[in-house]
Design a protein around this motif. Structure first.
Motif, PDB file in Angstrom:
ATOM      1  N   TRP A   1      10.365  -5.742  -6.777  1.00 49.71           N
ATOM      2  CA  TRP A   1      10.850  -4.378  -6.888  1.00 49.71           C
ATOM      3  C   TRP A   1      10.539  -3.496  -5.693  1.00 49.71           C
ATOM      4  N   SER A   2       9.387  -3.688  -5.064  1.00 49.22           N
ATOM      5  CA  SER A   2       8.902  -2.728  -4.070  1.00 49.22           C
ATOM      6  C   SER A   2       9.831  -2.567  -2.878  1.00 49.22           C
ATOM      7  N   LEU A   3      10.562  -3.603  -2.522  1.00 51.85           N
ATOM      8  CA  LEU A   3      11.471  -3.515  -1.379  1.00 51.85           C
ATOM      9  C   LEU A   3      12.544  -2.455  -1.603  1.00 51.85           C
ATOM     10  N   GLY A   4      12.873  -2.170  -2.857  1.00 50.12           N
ATOM     11  CA  GLY A   4      13.881  -1.158  -3.151  1.00 50.12           C
ATOM     12  C   GLY A   4      13.500   0.238  -2.697  1.00 50.12           C
ATOM     13  N   LEU A   5      12.200   0.495  -2.516  1.00 49.66           N
ATOM     14  CA  LEU A   5      11.752   1.818  -2.075  1.00 49.66           C
ATOM     15  C   LEU A   5      12.171   2.127  -0.646  1.00 49.66           C
TER      16      LEU A   5
ATOM     17  N   LEU B   1       7.605 -10.468  -1.654  1.00 46.79           N
ATOM     18  CA  LEU B   1       8.581 -11.458  -2.123  1.00 46.79           C
ATOM     19  C   LEU B   1       8.065 -12.884  -1.973  1.00 46.79           C
ATOM     20  N   MET B   2       7.095 -13.091  -1.096  1.00 49.77           N
ATOM     21  CA  MET B   2       6.549 -14.434  -0.886  1.00 49.77           C
ATOM     22  C   MET B   2       5.337 -14.727  -1.768  1.00 49.77           C
ATOM     23  N   THR B   3       4.785 -13.704  -2.416  1.00 48.54           N
ATOM     24  CA  THR B   3       3.562 -13.910  -3.201  1.00 48.54           C
ATOM     25  C   THR B   3       3.745 -14.813  -4.422  1.00 48.54           C
ATOM     26  N   PRO B   4       4.942 -14.933  -5.046  1.00 48.63           N
ATOM     27  CA  PRO B   4       5.053 -15.876  -6.163  1.00 48.63           C
ATOM     28  C   PRO B   4       4.714 -17.316  -5.783  1.00 48.63           C
ATOM     29  N   LEU B   5       4.774 -17.645  -4.493  1.00 45.57           N
ATOM     30  CA  LEU B   5       4.393 -18.994  -4.064  1.00 45.57           C
ATOM     31  C   LEU B   5       2.921 -19.270  -4.337  1.00 45.57           C
TER      32      LEU B   5
ATOM     33  N   VAL C   1      -1.077  -9.092  -3.960  1.00 47.91           N
ATOM     34  CA  VAL C   1      -0.085  -8.201  -4.575  1.00 47.91           C
ATOM     35  C   VAL C   1      -0.666  -6.803  -4.768  1.00 47.91           C
ATOM     36  N   ASN C   2      -1.862  -6.720  -5.343  1.00 46.06           N
ATOM     37  CA  ASN C   2      -2.477  -5.409  -5.561  1.00 46.06           C
ATOM     38  C   ASN C   2      -2.719  -4.690  -4.240  1.00 46.06           C
ATOM     39  N   GLY C   3      -3.191  -5.434  -3.247  1.00 43.71           N
ATOM     40  CA  GLY C   3      -3.468  -4.817  -1.953  1.00 43.71           C
ATOM     41  C   GLY C   3      -2.222  -4.277  -1.288  1.00 43.71           C
ATOM     42  N   LEU C   4      -1.123  -5.034  -1.323  1.00 44.04           N
ATOM     43  CA  LEU C   4       0.118  -4.590  -0.679  1.00 44.04           C
ATOM     44  C   LEU C   4       0.735  -3.399  -1.407  1.00 44.04           C
ATOM     45  N   ILE C   5       0.673  -3.393  -2.731  1.00 51.52           N
ATOM     46  CA  ILE C   5       1.215  -2.260  -3.481  1.00 51.52           C
ATOM     47  C   ILE C   5       0.409  -0.998  -3.204  1.00 51.52           C
ATOM     48  N   MET C   6      -0.918  -1.125  -3.229  1.00 48.68           N
ATOM     49  CA  MET C   6      -1.770   0.054  -3.003  1.00 48.68           C
ATOM     50  C   MET C   6      -1.708   0.522  -1.550  1.00 48.68           C
ATOM     51  N   ALA C   7      -1.512  -0.403  -0.611  1.00 45.36           N
ATOM     52  CA  ALA C   7      -1.475  -0.021   0.804  1.00 45.36           C
ATOM     53  C   ALA C   7      -0.284   0.872   1.124  1.00 45.36           C
TER      54      ALA C   7
ATOM     55  N   ALA D   1       8.854  -1.540   4.174  1.00 41.71           N
ATOM     56  CA  ALA D   1       9.758  -2.701   4.151  1.00 41.71           C
ATOM     57  C   ALA D   1       8.993  -3.995   4.391  1.00 41.71           C
ATOM     58  N   LEU D   2       8.068  -3.990   5.334  1.00 43.55           N
ATOM     59  CA  LEU D   2       7.292  -5.193   5.618  1.00 43.55           C
ATOM     60  C   LEU D   2       6.440  -5.591   4.414  1.00 43.55           C
ATOM     61  N   ALA D   3       5.821  -4.605   3.758  1.00 46.89           N
ATOM     62  CA  ALA D   3       5.041  -4.907   2.558  1.00 46.89           C
ATOM     63  C   ALA D   3       5.932  -5.495   1.465  1.00 46.89           C
ATOM     64  N   GLY D   4       7.139  -4.930   1.304  1.00 53.34           N
ATOM     65  CA  GLY D   4       8.064  -5.456   0.306  1.00 53.34           C
ATOM     66  C   GLY D   4       8.473  -6.886   0.587  1.00 53.34           C
ATOM     67  N   LEU D   5       8.706  -7.225   1.859  1.00 51.71           N
ATOM     68  CA  LEU D   5       9.070  -8.591   2.225  1.00 51.71           C
ATOM     69  C   LEU D   5       7.919  -9.563   1.970  1.00 51.71           C
ATOM     70  N   LEU D   6       6.709  -9.144   2.293  1.00 47.99           N
ATOM     71  CA  LEU D   6       5.551 -10.005   2.033  1.00 47.99           C
ATOM     72  C   LEU D   6       5.341 -10.206   0.531  1.00 47.99           C
TER      73      LEU D   6
END
Length: 432
Positions: free
Chosen positions: A317-321, A408-412, A250-256, A401-406
Motif C-alpha cells: 500500500w505505501s507506494l500509493g502515497l 514490496l520486496m519484504t514478503p520474500l 517493514v516497521n522501520g520503513l513505514i515509520m521512517a 517512493a524508495l521506501a515503498g519499493l523496498l
C-alpha cells in the motif's frame, strides 16, 4: 505494549463461554486486558506530547526535536539490552508492575518540573530514555506472562483483543489529546499518561494468583553471553528468523516515512493540521476490522496462510502515497491507502504475535521479545535518520517512493513454510 504453558500460571484458566457468544478467557485475563487498555489509551492521549513541549514550552529548534524523537528510544533500547536476560528467570507480574511504576514516576517529573519552572530539554531526554527502556522490558515480560496465563488455543483470541484495543485507542486518543493540548497545554497529557501507568499497575496487581518462580537453566548467575541469547535464538530459529527480519524492516520503513509525509502534506501540498489528523485517524477503523477478522480467517484458512497473505498485502500500500496531490482527491487517496494498510496490519499483528509466542520456547520468551524490540527500535531510529538525509538530497516524494519499493520486496522474508508450534512439538516429542 506488545502483550502477546498452560503448565505454569494458566493451569486452571480455561476459555469459557465460547459457544454462541464471546469467549471468556477468565477474570485474570480481564484484569490484564483492562490494564493494557488504560495504559494504551493514556499513551495515545499523550501522542507527540514531548515534541510539542520541546517546541511550545522550551522553544527548541528542529534539530533538538529530532534528537528527542530518535535518541530517546535508541538509548532506551540500549539500556534495555541487559534487562531481558535478567527478567527471564524472575516472576513476570512484579516486573510489569515495577515497569509501570517506573514510567509513572519518570513522567510525573515533567509536570512537577514545569510547575516549579525547572523543566529543561535534558530532563525530557532522560525521561524518554527511561520510558523507552521500561516499555521494552514491560512488553517482553508481558508476552511471557500472557503465554502462561491463557491456553495456546486462546492466544490468538487474546492478541486480537489487544489489537482491537490498540486501534480503538489510536482512533480516540490523539484527537482527544489534541483537544486537551489546545485547552490546557501538552504538560497535562503527560500527567494523564503517568496516571494511566499507575492504574495499569493497579490492574496487574489485581490479577492475583500465585506465579511460580521460573527455573533457571544453565549458569546460576547472569553472564555476558546471556545478553546475546535472544538474538542467538532468533537467528538460529527457522520459523522466527525470516519473520524477525520481515517485521523489523517493514516497521522501520513505514515509520521512517512518517516525518516525510508530514513535511510533504503540511508543507508542499498545503494540507491543514485537521486534514492531516483526519487522514490518519479515520483509517484506524480498519485496524479494528482486521483484528476482529483475524480469528475467523485463521479458523478458515490456517495460521500460516493468513500470516503470509496479510504480511504480503500490508507491504503493497505505501507506494500509493507517492501519487498524493493537493485537495480533496489527495485526502481521499491518503485515507484509502492508509485504510488498506491498517486493515492488513490489523489482521497480521495478532496472528504474528500468536505465531511468535507459539514458536518460542518458554524459557526464551523474555529474552527473545526483548531482543526483538531492541532491534526494532534501533532499526527504526537508523532508518528514520537515513530517510531524512535521503529526503534532503532527493525530496520527500522520492524518498517515500524508495521506501515503498523496498516494502514490496519484504514478503520474500516471510516464512515460506508452516512450522509446528512449540507446544505441538513438545507433545509430539513426548510420544516418541
Amino acid at each position: 505494549m506488545d502483550l502477546v504453558n498452560v503448565e505454569l500460571l494458566g493451569r486452571g484458566i480455561e476459555g469459557r463461554g465460547g459457544r454462541g457468544g464471546r469467549r471468556s478467557l477468565g477474570r485474570q485475563f480481564g484484569w490484564l486486558w483492562a490494564a493494557y487498555g488504560v495504559s494504551t489509551f493514556g499513551t495515545r492521549l499523550a501522542f507527540d506530547a514531548f515534541p510539542l513541549i520541546a517546541v511550545l514550552v522550551l522553544h527548541t529548534g528542529p534539530a533538538a526535536v529530532s534528537l528527542l524523537a530518535a535518541a530517546g528510544p535508541a538509548v532506551g533500547a540500549a539500556v534495555a539490552v541487559p534487562l531481558g536476560p535478567w527478567v527471564e528467570f524472575r516472576r513476570k507480574r512484579p516486573v510489569m508492575i515495577a515497569m509501570d511504576l517506573a514510567r509513572c514516576a519518570a513522567l510525573l517529573t515533567v509536570p512537577i518540573a514545569f510547575a516549579l519552572g525547572l523543566l529543561g530539554f535534558v530532563q525530557l531526554l532522560v525521561v524518554s530514555v527511561v520510558v523507552a527502556a521500561a516499555d521494552i522490558t514491560f512488553n517482553a515480560a508481558g508476552g511471557a506472562f500472557l503465554k502462561a496465563l491463557v491456553r495456546p488455543a486462546d492466544l490468538l483470541v487474546a492478541n486480537s483483543r489487544f489489537e482491537s484495543t490498540n486501534w480503538t485507542a489510536t482512533v480516540l486518543g490523539p484527537p482527544l489529546g489534541g483537544a486537551a493540548i489546545g485547552l490546557f497545554g501538552p504538560v497535562l497529557t503527560v500527567l494523564a499518561d503517568a496516571v494511566s501507568y499507575l492504574l495499569s499497575a493497579v490492574g496487574i496487581r489485581a490479577i492475583g494468583g500465585k506465579e511460580p518462580q521460573p527455573v533457571r537453566t544453565g549458569a546460576s548467575r547472569l553472564r555476558a553471553g546471556d545478553l546475546l541469547e535472544g538474538w542467538r535464538y532468533l537467528l538460529t530459529h527457522p520459523a522466527l528468523r525470516p519473520l524477525f527480519f520481515n517485521a523489523v524492516l517493514v516497521n522501520g520503513l513505514i515509520m521512517a516515512t512518517s516525518p516525510l509525509l508530514a513535511v510533504l502534506l503540511l508543507g508542499r501540498l498545503g494540507f491543514t493540521p485537521w486534514q492531516y489528523g483526519l487522514a490518519f485517524a479515520v483509517p484506524c477503523v480498519g485496524g479494528l476490522i482486521g483484528a476482529r477478522l483475524a480469528r475467523r480467517l485463521v479458523a478458515r484458512f490456517g495460521q500460516h496462510k493468513v500470516l503470509f497473505t496479510a504480511g504480503t498485502l500490508r507491504a503493497c500500500w505505501s507506494l500509493g502515497l507517492v501519487f498524493v496531490r493537493p485537495g480533496t482527491a489527495g485526502l481521499v487517496l491518503i485515507m484509502v491507502v492508509e485504510l488498506g494498510l491498517i486493515t492488513c496490519m490489523g489482521v497480521f499483528n495478532p496472528v504474528f504475535a500468536t505465531y511468535r509466542l507459539d514458536r518460542t520456547a518458554p524459557d526464551r520468551i523474555t529474552r527473545t521479545l526483548s531482543a526483538w524490540s531492541v532491534t526494532s527500535k534501533a532499526t527504526t531510529a537508523a532508518l528514520t535518520g537515513l530517510w531524512g538525509l535521503l529526503a534532503a538530497l532527493t525530496g520527500p516524494r522520492t524518498a517515500i517512493a524508495l521506501a515503498g519499493l523496498l516494502l514490496l520486496m519484504t514478503p520474500l522474508l516471510l516464512p515460506r513454510h508452516a512450522h509446528a508450534p512449540q507446544h505441538e512439538r513438545e507433545v509430539a516429542g513426548s510420544h516418541l
